[in-house]
Each structure stands twice: as C-alpha cells, then as structure tokens.
Motif scaffolding. Structure first.
Motif, PDB file in Angstrom:
ATOM      1  N   SER A  67       0.811  -1.216   0.000  1.00  0.00           N
ATOM      2  CA  SER A  67       0.000   0.000   0.000  1.00  0.00           C
ATOM      3  C   SER A  67       0.846   1.268   0.000  1.00  0.00           C
ATOM      4  O   SER A  67       0.376   2.337  -0.385  1.00  0.00           O
ATOM      5  CB  SER A  67      -0.927   0.011   1.221  1.00  0.00           C
ATOM      6  OG  SER A  67      -0.189   0.225   2.424  1.00  0.00           O
ATOM      7  N   GLY A  68       2.116   1.160   0.432  1.00  0.00           N
ATOM      8  CA  GLY A  68       2.981   2.337   0.490  1.00  0.00           C
ATOM      9  C   GLY A  68       3.107   3.034  -0.846  1.00  0.00           C
ATOM     10  O   GLY A  68       3.115   4.274  -0.919  1.00  0.00           O
ATOM     11  N   ILE A  69       3.181   2.249  -1.915  1.00  0.00           N
ATOM     12  CA  ILE A  69       3.366   2.851  -3.234  1.00  0.00           C
ATOM     13  C   ILE A  69       2.111   3.574  -3.688  1.00  0.00           C
ATOM     14  O   ILE A  69       2.168   4.481  -4.524  1.00  0.00           O
ATOM     15  CB  ILE A  69       3.784   1.771  -4.260  1.00  0.00           C
ATOM     16  CG1 ILE A  69       4.828   2.344  -5.241  1.00  0.00           C
ATOM     17  CG2 ILE A  69       2.607   1.225  -5.050  1.00  0.00           C
ATOM     18  CD1 ILE A  69       6.165   2.575  -4.664  1.00  0.00           C
ATOM     19  N   PRO A  95      -7.285   5.047  -4.196  1.00  0.00           N
ATOM     20  CA  PRO A  95      -6.821   3.655  -4.280  1.00  0.00           C
ATOM     21  C   PRO A  95      -6.127   3.180  -3.012  1.00  0.00           C
ATOM     22  O   PRO A  95      -6.299   2.030  -2.595  1.00  0.00           O
ATOM     23  CB  PRO A  95      -5.850   3.680  -5.471  1.00  0.00           C
ATOM     24  CG  PRO A  95      -6.330   4.809  -6.314  1.00  0.00           C
ATOM     25  CD  PRO A  95      -6.813   5.846  -5.347  1.00  0.00           C
ATOM     26  N   PHE A  96      -5.365   4.073  -2.383  1.00  0.00           N
ATOM     27  CA  PHE A  96      -4.686   3.710  -1.130  1.00  0.00           C
ATOM     28  C   PHE A  96      -5.703   3.420  -0.020  1.00  0.00           C
ATOM     29  O   PHE A  96      -5.603   2.410   0.690  1.00  0.00           O
ATOM     30  CB  PHE A  96      -3.752   4.835  -0.707  1.00  0.00           C
ATOM     31  CG  PHE A  96      -3.257   4.736   0.709  1.00  0.00           C
ATOM     32  CD1 PHE A  96      -2.385   3.727   1.085  1.00  0.00           C
ATOM     33  CD2 PHE A  96      -3.693   5.645   1.667  1.00  0.00           C
ATOM     34  CE1 PHE A  96      -1.941   3.627   2.411  1.00  0.00           C
ATOM     35  CE2 PHE A  96      -3.249   5.554   2.975  1.00  0.00           C
ATOM     36  CZ  PHE A  96      -2.384   4.534   3.345  1.00  0.00           C
ATOM     37  N   VAL A  97      -6.705   4.301   0.123  1.00  0.00           N
ATOM     38  CA  VAL A  97      -7.720   4.117   1.166  1.00  0.00           C
ATOM     39  C   VAL A  97      -8.509   2.837   0.928  1.00  0.00           C
ATOM     40  O   VAL A  97      -8.745   2.042   1.856  1.00  0.00           O
ATOM     41  CB  VAL A  97      -8.670   5.341   1.220  1.00  0.00           C
ATOM     42  CG1 VAL A  97      -9.792   5.107   2.233  1.00  0.00           C
ATOM     43  CG2 VAL A  97      -7.891   6.601   1.568  1.00  0.00           C
ATOM     44  N   PHE A 157      -8.817  -0.762   3.321  1.00  0.00           N
ATOM     45  CA  PHE A 157     -10.054  -1.389   3.774  1.00  0.00           C
ATOM     46  C   PHE A 157     -10.191  -2.825   3.258  1.00  0.00           C
ATOM     47  O   PHE A 157     -10.819  -3.669   3.904  1.00  0.00           O
ATOM     48  CB  PHE A 157     -11.266  -0.562   3.323  1.00  0.00           C
ATOM     49  CG  PHE A 157     -11.545   0.626   4.199  1.00  0.00           C
ATOM     50  CD1 PHE A 157     -12.020   0.459   5.497  1.00  0.00           C
ATOM     51  CD2 PHE A 157     -11.322   1.911   3.732  1.00  0.00           C
ATOM     52  CE1 PHE A 157     -12.269   1.559   6.313  1.00  0.00           C
ATOM     53  CE2 PHE A 157     -11.567   3.015   4.543  1.00  0.00           C
ATOM     54  CZ  PHE A 157     -12.042   2.836   5.838  1.00  0.00           C
ATOM     55  N   LEU A 158      -9.591  -3.077   2.095  1.00  0.00           N
ATOM     56  CA  LEU A 158      -9.735  -4.402   1.476  1.00  0.00           C
ATOM     57  C   LEU A 158      -8.628  -5.365   1.865  1.00  0.00           C
ATOM     58  O   LEU A 158      -8.630  -6.517   1.430  1.00  0.00           O
ATOM     59  CB  LEU A 158      -9.762  -4.251  -0.051  1.00  0.00           C
ATOM     60  CG  LEU A 158     -10.983  -3.527  -0.627  1.00  0.00           C
ATOM     61  CD1 LEU A 158     -10.807  -3.307  -2.128  1.00  0.00           C
ATOM     62  CD2 LEU A 158     -12.255  -4.321  -0.354  1.00  0.00           C
TER      63      LEU A 158
END
Length: 333
Positions: free
Chosen positions: A71-73, A104-106, A110-111
């Motif tokens: 997720s960092g990217i 997309p990060f958020v 959640f996913l």
C-alpha cells in the motif's frame, strides 16, 4: 553469510534514513509546508514498500503485513506528482479533487483482510499495482515537469528532475521483478539505500535545500536570464570586478535594479553566489597577467591587487580552487 549480513545492514540503514527524512519533512514548519509534506509522504511510501521487500527477503511475513507494504506505493506515487505541483506553484491551492488520487490507497487499506496472497493473484497485487500505478504518476510528473520547466528556476527544475530520475530507476527495478524475481528483488532495497543517501547529501548540502529562496521575487526565468546578460556586459565592459570593494549594492545601483535581483540572477544562471561570480572574473584576469611577459618579474601580490583581490591570501585560495595550481606554480608552467 557475511554478504547477506552486509546487505541487510545496508538496506536497514537506508530504510532508517528514509523514515527519518520523511518524519522531518512532514513535521517541518516553514513557508514550503505543503511541498515538504508531499515529499515526506512520497519518501515514507517508498520506505514502507521497500521495507516490505527487505523483511520479506529475510523473514516470512503475514499476508496483511505484505499488503500494508504494498500500500505504500499507492500514496507515494500521487505524492510525487503533487510534490511537483506544490514545488513549482507555491501558492497553488490543493483542493479536494487532488486528494481523490489517494482513493486507491484508502480502498486498498479497507480491502486488506480480503485480498488473497497466493498464486497469480499475489503476483498481480505485488507487481501489477506497484508497476502500473507508479508508472501512471511518473508519466504525469514527467509531463508536468516538461510543461513547467520554463517558468521555474534551474535549481528547482534540476532538483525535481533528479527525484524523478531516481523514482524511474526504482520503477525499473520493479519491472525487473517481473522477469527475474531472485535477481532483482533485493537489488531494489540496496539501490533505494544508495538513492536515499544521495538524496540526503543533496538535502543537507545543495543550497541548504533552499530551492525556493527567491519565491517572493517578481523576477521570472526569462527576466533573470536577461538581467544576467546585463550583469555580464557590465563586468566585461566596465571591469567592475577590479574594485576590491565591489558589492551587490554597487552593481544593483549601476543597473538600476534591486540587489536581491542581482543575487537571484547570478545564482539561478550560474549556481554561484555573488562573490564566487566576481572571483571568476578576477581569476581570469590574473591568468592573463601571469602569462604576460611584461608581468613576469612582478610579485604575486601585484598580480592579486591588479586582478581585484584585496589581499594575497584570498587570491591564492581562490586561484588554486579554480585552476588547481597556486599562482606561482601556474606562472612556472
């Protein structure tokens, strides 16, 4: 075993440095807070992603840990683009529409509990999102730089270009993962470590990271170049550098502009300060005199004074820095 340990130490130090710089930038309070925050978020996102690669290379990670690393990217990539916008346009208002790029990060966070980590699907999340998401924002960032480079100072353009080059090289390492997992997987963290040290050097030493020193100036890039040509003409025709008491104020008065604008024009077009620029002309004059047979019997002090230097010591230091020789050694050659 020794090589493995050295790689781990090198990668870990780079990650620690990346975290330190990220926190420093995010918490730094100055006139460039917005751009500092986005640069800090970019570095933090890369550090999280690269950190996942380092840990996963040496230790088995849980699925959720791997997904957090990926997720960092997703917030690093849009942060890189937004950093460019706030760097070039300090007063640009970042509205909520810009923050949509972090969606997309958020969503990914959640996913995380539902994202599988096996087989082809694992490869898709590991490489597909990283490679294509980062590529998309690299294209946006390079395009933004190309469109706005003519309106910004050379120092800002070069700084952002260097960051984009480093980011592009990291992206190429991720592309390499698609073809040879073992060969490139640990190279990414090693390369990132070297990159973060280079970044730290520039951060701490290149103009004290004072890229936006002339933000309040009304002198744009084309005006800066025109003024610089006027300064050069003044130096070459009137030889004002021969006055050992020459100052920014004197040059500014001769050209009927502000002293700050003289400083800006010289800095932006030569990456030198005023006195470095003046000394360049003085040393060129000294070289001519040292080669002149009529001055072959003159003392070095005479050469120094006739070149515009106020004392022999500063002349010797400046001359050797520019030519690599002391004035006496230069004359003997």
């Amino acid at each position: 075993m020794l090589t493995t340990g050295l790689i781990l130490i090198l990668a870990s130090l780079g990650l620690a440095q990346g975290i330190f710089l990220s926190i420093y930038l995010i918490t730094l309070k100055n006139n460039h807070r917005k751009s500092n925050i986005f640069l800090g978020l970019f570095l933090l996102g890369l550090t999280i992603r690269i950190g996942k690669s380092v840990l996963n290379y040496y230790l088995p990670l849980e699925n959720w840990q791997n997904n957090i690393g990926i997720s960092g990217i997703l917030f690093a990539a849009p942060s890189l683009w937004l950093y460019g916008i706030t760097l070039f346009e300090k007063n640009k208002e970042i509205t909520y529409t810009y923050y949509i790029h972090f969606t997309p990060f958020v969503l990914f966070l959640f996913l995380i509990p539902f994202i599988p980590r096996n087989g082809n699907f694992e490869s898709f999340w590991n490489y597909g999102i990283v490679v294509f998401h980062l590529l998309f924002y690299l294209i946006l960032s390079w395009s933004y730089l190309r469109k706005n480079s003519s309106n910004a100072s050379d120092s800002i353009v070069k700084w952002y270009r260097n960051i984009l080059i480093g980011s592009t090289l990291i992206w190429l390492h991720y592309v390499g993962n698609l073809f040879d997992f073992r060969m490139y997987y640990i190279r990414g963290p090693i390369f990132y470590s070297l990159l973060i040290y280079a970044f730290s050097y520039l951060f701490l030493n290149r103009h004290k990271f004072n890229l936006q020193k002339y933000d309040s100036s009304r002198l744009d890039k084309s005006s800066s170049r025109a003024l610089f040509q006027s300064i050069k003409k003044l130096f070459e025709k009137e030889h004002v550098f021969l006055d050992d008491n020459i100052t920014l104020k004197i040059v500014a008065e001769k050209l009927n502009v502000k002293a700050r604008e003289i400083s800006q024009a010289i800095n932006e077009n030569t990456q030198q300060n005023f006195y470095e620029f003046v000394n360049l002309y003085r040393i060129e004059k000294a070289e001519v005199l040292l080669k002149d047979v009529e001055y072959s019997n003159e003392k070095i002090a005479t050469i120094a004074y006739e070149s515009g230097f106020g004392n022999v010591t500063s002349f010797n230091i400046a001359f050797k820095k520019k030519t690599g020789y002391t004035p006496s050694a230069y004359r003997k050659r």
